[in-house]
Design a protein around this motif. Structure first.
Motif, PDB file in Angstrom:
ATOM      1  N   UNK A  18     -36.913  36.351  -0.520  1.00  0.00           N
ATOM      2  CA  UNK A  18     -35.817  35.390  -0.395  1.00  0.00           C
ATOM      3  C   UNK A  18     -36.011  34.266  -1.411  1.00  0.00           C
ATOM      4  N   UNK A  19     -37.227  33.774  -1.522  1.00  0.00           N
ATOM      5  CA  UNK A  19     -37.556  32.719  -2.492  1.00  0.00           C
ATOM      6  C   UNK A  19     -37.153  33.167  -3.899  1.00  0.00           C
ATOM      7  N   UNK A  20     -37.556  34.360  -4.272  1.00  0.00           N
ATOM      8  CA  UNK A  20     -37.279  34.856  -5.620  1.00  0.00           C
ATOM      9  C   UNK A  20     -35.779  35.036  -5.854  1.00  0.00           C
ATOM     10  N   UNK A  21     -35.071  35.488  -4.819  1.00  0.00           N
ATOM     11  CA  UNK A  21     -33.624  35.656  -4.950  1.00  0.00           C
ATOM     12  C   UNK A  21     -32.932  34.304  -5.141  1.00  0.00           C
ATOM     13  N   UNK A  22     -33.437  33.283  -4.468  1.00  0.00           N
ATOM     14  CA  UNK A  22     -32.868  31.941  -4.623  1.00  0.00           C
ATOM     15  C   UNK A  22     -33.081  31.434  -6.052  1.00  0.00           C
ATOM     16  N   UNK A  23     -34.263  31.646  -6.581  1.00  0.00           N
ATOM     17  CA  UNK A  23     -34.544  31.218  -7.956  1.00  0.00           C
ATOM     18  C   UNK A  23     -33.604  31.913  -8.936  1.00  0.00           C
ATOM     19  N   UNK A  24     -33.443  33.221  -8.771  1.00  0.00           N
ATOM     20  CA  UNK A  24     -32.557  33.972  -9.672  1.00  0.00           C
ATOM     21  C   UNK A  24     -31.125  33.458  -9.583  1.00  0.00           C
ATOM     22  N   UNK A  25     -30.665  33.188  -8.366  1.00  0.00           N
ATOM     23  CA  UNK A  25     -29.286  32.721  -8.193  1.00  0.00           C
ATOM     24  C   UNK A  25     -29.090  31.333  -8.797  1.00  0.00           C
ATOM     25  N   UNK A  26     -30.044  30.462  -8.605  1.00  0.00           N
ATOM     26  CA  UNK A  26     -29.927  29.128  -9.188  1.00  0.00           C
ATOM     27  C   UNK A  26     -29.967  29.188 -10.713  1.00  0.00           C
ATOM     28  N   UNK A  27     -30.844  29.989 -11.268  1.00  0.00           N
ATOM     29  CA  UNK A  27     -30.922  30.097 -12.730  1.00  0.00           C
ATOM     30  C   UNK A  27     -29.620  30.644 -13.316  1.00  0.00           C
ATOM     31  N   UNK A  28     -29.003  31.562 -12.597  1.00  0.00           N
ATOM     32  CA  UNK A  28     -27.740  32.139 -13.065  1.00  0.00           C
ATOM     33  C   UNK A  28     -26.674  31.055 -13.229  1.00  0.00           C
ATOM     34  N   UNK A  29     -26.767  30.014 -12.441  1.00  0.00           N
ATOM     35  CA  UNK A  29     -25.730  28.983 -12.457  1.00  0.00           C
ATOM     36  C   UNK A  29     -25.807  28.068 -13.677  1.00  0.00           C
ATOM     37  N   UNK A  30     -26.912  28.090 -14.398  1.00  0.00           N
ATOM     38  CA  UNK A  30     -26.975  27.328 -15.639  1.00  0.00           C
ATOM     39  C   UNK A  30     -25.904  27.794 -16.634  1.00  0.00           C
ATOM     40  N   UNK A  31     -25.530  29.060 -16.563  1.00  0.00           N
ATOM     41  CA  UNK A  31     -24.608  29.620 -17.557  1.00  0.00           C
ATOM     42  C   UNK A  31     -23.153  29.224 -17.320  1.00  0.00           C
ATOM     43  N   UNK A  32     -22.829  28.760 -16.140  1.00  0.00           N
ATOM     44  CA  UNK A  32     -21.478  28.280 -15.814  1.00  0.00           C
ATOM     45  C   UNK A  32     -21.691  27.177 -14.793  1.00  0.00           C
ATOM     46  N   UNK A  33     -22.231  26.053 -15.242  1.00  0.00           N
ATOM     47  CA  UNK A  33     -22.947  25.144 -14.350  1.00  0.00           C
ATOM     48  C   UNK A  33     -22.066  24.524 -13.267  1.00  0.00           C
ATOM     49  N   UNK A  34     -22.515  24.750 -12.030  1.00  0.00           N
ATOM     50  CA  UNK A  34     -21.893  24.122 -10.868  1.00  0.00           C
ATOM     51  C   UNK A  34     -22.978  23.601  -9.923  1.00  0.00           C
ATOM     52  N   UNK A  35     -24.087  23.132 -10.509  1.00  0.00           N
ATOM     53  CA  UNK A  35     -25.225  22.701  -9.699  1.00  0.00           C
ATOM     54  C   UNK A  35     -24.961  21.410  -8.944  1.00  0.00           C
ATOM     55  N   UNK A  36     -23.976  20.624  -9.375  1.00  0.00           N
ATOM     56  CA  UNK A  36     -23.648  19.396  -8.664  1.00  0.00           C
ATOM     57  C   UNK A  36     -22.143  19.306  -8.471  1.00  0.00           C
ATOM     58  N   UNK A  37     -21.698  18.210  -7.891  1.00  0.00           N
ATOM     59  CA  UNK A  37     -20.292  18.081  -7.522  1.00  0.00           C
ATOM     60  C   UNK A  37     -19.359  17.967  -8.729  1.00  0.00           C
ATOM     61  N   UNK A  38     -19.891  17.671  -9.901  1.00  0.00           N
ATOM     62  CA  UNK A  38     -19.025  17.649 -11.084  1.00  0.00           C
ATOM     63  C   UNK A  38     -18.487  19.041 -11.421  1.00  0.00           C
ATOM     64  N   UNK A  39     -19.287  20.072 -11.120  1.00  0.00           N
ATOM     65  CA  UNK A  39     -18.862  21.452 -11.381  1.00  0.00           C
ATOM     66  C   UNK A  39     -18.318  21.579 -12.806  1.00  0.00           C
ATOM     67  N   UNK A  40     -19.143  21.200 -13.800  1.00  0.00           N
ATOM     68  CA  UNK A  40     -18.685  21.112 -15.188  1.00  0.00           C
ATOM     69  C   UNK A  40     -18.298  22.465 -15.783  1.00  0.00           C
ATOM     70  N   UNK A  41     -18.971  23.528 -15.365  1.00  0.00           N
ATOM     71  CA  UNK A  41     -18.654  24.849 -15.889  1.00  0.00           C
ATOM     72  C   UNK A  41     -19.140  25.098 -17.303  1.00  0.00           C
ATOM     73  N   UNK A  42     -20.033  24.257 -17.833  1.00  0.00           N
ATOM     74  CA  UNK A  42     -20.544  24.467 -19.190  1.00  0.00           C
ATOM     75  C   UNK A  42     -21.673  25.492 -19.151  1.00  0.00           C
TER      76      UNK A  42
END
Length: 323
Positions: A18-42
């Motif tokens: 589960x830990x490893x799957x979370x890391x992979x999913x978070x890293x994937x989000x760098x490519x279309x960034x929505x890590x915070x409420x700005x949801x910049x999509x860069x």
């Protein structure tokens, strides 16, 4: 004094897959960034930057045993703070603007951040306290995974501005032990003007609900150190009594009357608030009358656990209510 928590930190109980799957999913989000409420999509993986002004490289400005945090975090040996450079908010009064706005820091891999965490634990720090972590979530979660495998056993503190996304917080479930959002605004117009954070209140209220769902009210061990739970900071602003009342009422009525709240009085005009005439109304310190009005409201709405500045409150008390 031992730093071992009374209970096992969340991240030590999370299954490896589960830990490893979370890391992979978070890293994937760098490519279309929505890590915070700005949801910049860069696409931060190719050097694009959004509101946080940084690509997919994590930068650490400093790490040390911090003795200026809340008593429940610093204890005798300090809170093991790791200050990340940049921020997903742009407060015009930021006291750390050199690191939060101007990216003063050194690049750090998850492996290097894990070593910092382990060094802080070895120094006797009672927790690992990630400051401004939101935009670096993938690196930090991976660092916790590495450090856990190498013997990290103190709580993880997520010290953020509250401008989060519930979908991302869900990926931190079972990893973070103590959420510590600095909830600045219940007034969206003020949030947009002074923190350039549109829709702040709706985002922070949903984020608080999710944080509390995960970790509950703040728990402390028999030495008075936080082991898990929600700790909310609120900085009282000039002309900000009604804004503060909105934050405190929500916490009491929608989260829990047992929410631990640090009502902070140390506002000073820094950065643009000090130098730009557009923000003249916040180019001053708060008054004791403003501060006492906020504390009175906290009591009125039934909040039971409050840390505050006794000098500003001028009531001769210890600085803690409900303990």
């Amino acid at each position: 004094m031992s730093t071992r928590p009374a209970t096992t930190p969340n991240y030590q109980r999370l299954p490896a897959e589960v830990f490893d799957a979370r890391i992979d999913e978070l890293r994937r989000r760098y490519a279309d960034c929505d890590l915070c409420a700005y949801d910049c999509g860069v696409d931060r993986t190719v050097g694009e930057t959004g509101a946080c002004r940084v690509d997919d490289t994590a930068y650490v400005s400093s790490y040390f045993d911090h003795h200026g945090e809340e008593d429940v975090l610093r204890g005798h040996n300090g809170s093991g703070t790791i200050f990340l450079a940049n921020c997903n908010m742009t407060c015009v009064f930021c006291q750390n603007f050199e690191t939060s706005h101007e990216a003063q820091g050194d690049p750090a891999t998850p492996e290097e951040i894990a070593e910092m965490a382990l060094e802080l634990q070895a120094r006797g720090c009672h927790n690992v306290n990630f400051v401004s972590p939101t935009h670096h979530s993938p690196h930090l979660v991976e660092a916790v995974r590495i450090a856990s495998d190498r013997g990290l056993e103190v709580p993880i503190v997520w010290n953020c501005g509250g401008y989060e996304r519930v979908e991302i917080l869900e990926l931190l479930d079972g990893i973070v032990d103590v959420y510590m959002p600095d909830v600045k605004w219940s007034d969206d117009a003020a949030a947009a003007r002074y923190s350039r954070a549109p829709g702040y209140w709706s985002n922070v209220t949903e984020s608080l609900r999710e944080m509390h769902r995960q970790v509950g009210d703040l728990e402390v061990d028999d030495t008075g150190l936080a082991t898990a739970g929600l700790l909310v900071r609120h900085l009282v602003m000039p002309e900000g009594v009604e804004n503060a009342k909105g934050v405190l009422s929500f916490l009491a009525e929608e989260i829990s009357e047992e929410t631990f709240v640090n009502v902070m009085a140390q506002y000073r005009p820094h950065y643009e608030a000090e130098s730009d005439d557009r923000y003249e109304e916040i180019n001053r310190r708060i008054t004791p009358e403003e501060y006492r009005a906020v504390l009175d409201h906290a009591r009125e709405v039934g909040l039971e656990r409050i840390e505050y500045d006794p000098a500003m409150a001028d009531d001769g008390t210890s600085g803690l209510l409900g303990w």
